[in-house]
Design an enzyme around this catalytic site. Structure first.
Site, mmCIF file in Angstrom:
data_model
loop_
_atom_site.group_PDB
_atom_site.id
_atom_site.type_symbol
_atom_site.label_atom_id
_atom_site.label_comp_id
_atom_site.label_asym_id
_atom_site.label_seq_id
_atom_site.Cartn_x
_atom_site.Cartn_y
_atom_site.Cartn_z
ATOM 1 N N TYR A 154 0.840 -1.214 0.000
ATOM 2 C CA TYR A 154 0.000 0.000 0.000
ATOM 3 C C TYR A 154 0.876 1.265 0.000
ATOM 4 O O TYR A 154 0.643 2.197 -0.777
ATOM 5 C CB TYR A 154 -0.901 -0.044 1.228
ATOM 6 N N LYS A 158 1.065 4.214 -2.874
ATOM 7 C CA LYS A 158 0.741 5.614 -2.574
ATOM 8 C C LYS A 158 1.948 6.523 -2.816
ATOM 9 O O LYS A 158 1.793 7.691 -3.187
ATOM 10 C CB LYS A 158 0.236 5.738 -1.129
HETATM 11 P P1 NDP Z 1 -13.416 2.849 1.067
HETATM 12 O O1 NDP Z 1 -12.992 1.427 1.164
HETATM 13 O O2 NDP Z 1 -14.444 3.375 2.000
HETATM 14 O O3 NDP Z 1 -13.929 3.154 -0.438
HETATM 15 C C1 NDP Z 1 -13.141 2.767 -1.528
HETATM 16 C C2 NDP Z 1 -13.772 3.251 -2.816
HETATM 17 O O4 NDP Z 1 -12.919 2.822 -3.891
HETATM 18 C C3 NDP Z 1 -15.134 2.633 -3.065
HETATM 19 O O5 NDP Z 1 -15.980 3.610 -3.633
HETATM 20 C C4 NDP Z 1 -14.853 1.528 -4.075
HETATM 21 O O6 NDP Z 1 -15.926 1.306 -4.965
HETATM 22 C C5 NDP Z 1 -13.692 2.138 -4.858
HETATM 23 N N1 NDP Z 1 -12.920 1.099 -5.528
HETATM 24 C C6 NDP Z 1 -12.194 0.101 -4.965
HETATM 25 N N2 NDP Z 1 -11.643 -0.676 -5.912
HETATM 26 C C7 NDP Z 1 -12.018 -0.144 -7.105
HETATM 27 C C8 NDP Z 1 -11.772 -0.512 -8.456
HETATM 28 N N3 NDP Z 1 -11.025 -1.572 -8.781
HETATM 29 N N4 NDP Z 1 -12.327 0.255 -9.444
HETATM 30 C C9 NDP Z 1 -13.107 1.319 -9.139
HETATM 31 N N5 NDP Z 1 -13.370 1.713 -7.862
HETATM 32 C C10 NDP Z 1 -12.833 0.987 -6.875
HETATM 33 O O7 NDP Z 1 -12.068 3.695 1.144
HETATM 34 P P2 NDP Z 1 -11.752 5.143 1.768
HETATM 35 O O8 NDP Z 1 -12.859 6.069 1.477
HETATM 36 O O9 NDP Z 1 -11.269 4.969 3.133
HETATM 37 O O10 NDP Z 1 -10.476 5.528 0.878
HETATM 38 C C11 NDP Z 1 -10.550 6.359 -0.274
HETATM 39 C C12 NDP Z 1 -9.133 6.665 -0.735
HETATM 40 O O11 NDP Z 1 -8.436 7.328 0.310
HETATM 41 C C13 NDP Z 1 -8.317 5.410 -1.073
HETATM 42 O O12 NDP Z 1 -7.471 5.677 -2.167
HETATM 43 C C14 NDP Z 1 -7.488 5.211 0.177
HETATM 44 O O13 NDP Z 1 -6.302 4.499 -0.094
HETATM 45 C C15 NDP Z 1 -7.229 6.644 0.581
HETATM 46 N N6 NDP Z 1 -6.865 6.813 1.976
HETATM 47 C C16 NDP Z 1 -7.738 6.418 2.970
HETATM 48 C C17 NDP Z 1 -7.380 6.568 4.284
HETATM 49 C C18 NDP Z 1 -8.266 6.183 5.422
HETATM 50 O O14 NDP Z 1 -7.812 6.238 6.559
HETATM 51 N N7 NDP Z 1 -9.506 5.802 5.185
HETATM 52 C C19 NDP Z 1 -6.063 7.136 4.650
HETATM 53 C C20 NDP Z 1 -5.249 7.515 3.536
HETATM 54 C C21 NDP Z 1 -5.659 7.351 2.251
HETATM 55 P P3 NDP Z 1 -17.035 0.150 -4.682
HETATM 56 O O15 NDP Z 1 -18.036 0.802 -3.782
HETATM 57 O O16 NDP Z 1 -17.557 -0.175 -6.034
HETATM 58 O O17 NDP Z 1 -16.306 -0.989 -4.031
#
Ligand code: NDP
Length: 246
Positions: A154, A158
């Protein structure tokens, strides 16, 4: 603030992506969401966006698949006419210590987080160049800057986003296209809900601000980067991490 703007948000169905989509819609933007399926979460988010007056649509698209990304981006451009803002937010985790990481854990995380970000950006860049205007915001992570035990795949994905962001900023700045990255710390979403309660409490206590962030905290910064107030900022990585990495 974003009236007359059209935005694409990958993974805009839940968590941080949903908060960004709502923030954009509240500020007058029309929002296209890319997600893996027409889930209940996706339908609910779409309904909320529409109730805010946004011409919101869902495009089922796995960002790992370049052909699908290309087809969906063409469809989005045909539907909206022009895209002004792209937020690469879709992301997953497959955490483990290095020896226990399976090949698929490494591939999946790099494919969604890093290659997905590149495929989607590549799919929209010609249209940005054509309109001599574009704004790309990539959701990286603070662990891409500092590393984190149990997150080699991961953190690498990133960190890769950061190199990609700076390169796009350099390649396209003169075409009036900006590209920035945001590095969130621990944000309360389904992704972090996988951590047990004790671990969550320990993490919160270790942070200078003492609490986990909310998706809204990230969305506020995305809104700033998406608007004209940040017009002289590009190639930047901005943390929203409660002081996790100071
Ligand atoms: P969630 O798991 O809540 O949501 C992830 C989202 O990504 C969902 O909408 C999902 O869609 C979509 N997704 C996953 N795989 C795919 C794919 N192959 N193609 C298209 N869409 C995809 O994650 P967060 O909201 O927590 O995270 C959002 C971003 O922020 C990510 O990039 C994460 O790495 C980053 N981030 C999050 C942190 C945290 O603490 N939460 C910290 C730092 C960064 P679907 O609903 O269809 O599955």
């Amino acid at each position: 603030m974003l009236s007359d703007k059209n935005a694409v948000i990958t993974g805009g169905t839940r968590g941080i992506g949903k908060a960004i989509a709502l923030k954009f819609a509240e500020n007058g933007a029309d929002v296209a969401i890319m997600a893996t399926s027409e889930s209940d979460a996706a339908r609910q988010t779409l309904a909320q966006l529409k109730s805010l007056g946004s011409d919101a649509r869902l495009y089922v698209c796995d960002v790992r698949n370049p052909e699908e990304v290309s087809r969906m981006s063409e469809m989005i451009l045909a539907d909206y006419g022009r895209i002004d803002i792209l937020v690469n937010n879709a992301g997953i985790t497959r955490d483990n210590i290095l020896p226990a990481l399976k090949d698929s854990d490494i591939d999946d995380v790099i494919d969604v987080n890093l290659k997905g970000c590149m495929y989607v950006t590549r799919a929209f860049i010609r249209s940005f160049v054509k309109h001599r205007c574009g704004n790309i915001i990539n959701i990286s992570s603070v662990v891409g800057l500092m590393g984190n035990k149990g997150q080699a795949n991961y953190a690498a994905s990133k960190a890769g986003i950061i190199g990609f962001t700076k390169t796009v900023a350099r390649e396209y700045g003169k075409r009036n296209i900006r590209c920035n990255a945001i590095a969130p710390g621990y944000i309360a979403t389904e992704m972090t809900a996988a951590l047990d309660e004790e671990m969550t409490r320990a993490i919160a206590e270790s942070l200078p601000l003492g609490v986990l962030g909310e998706p809204e905290d990230v969305a506020e910064l995305v809104l700033f980067l998406a608007g004209n107030a940040s017009r002289y900022i590009t190639g930047e990585v901005i943390k929203v991490d409660g002081g996790m990495y100071v």
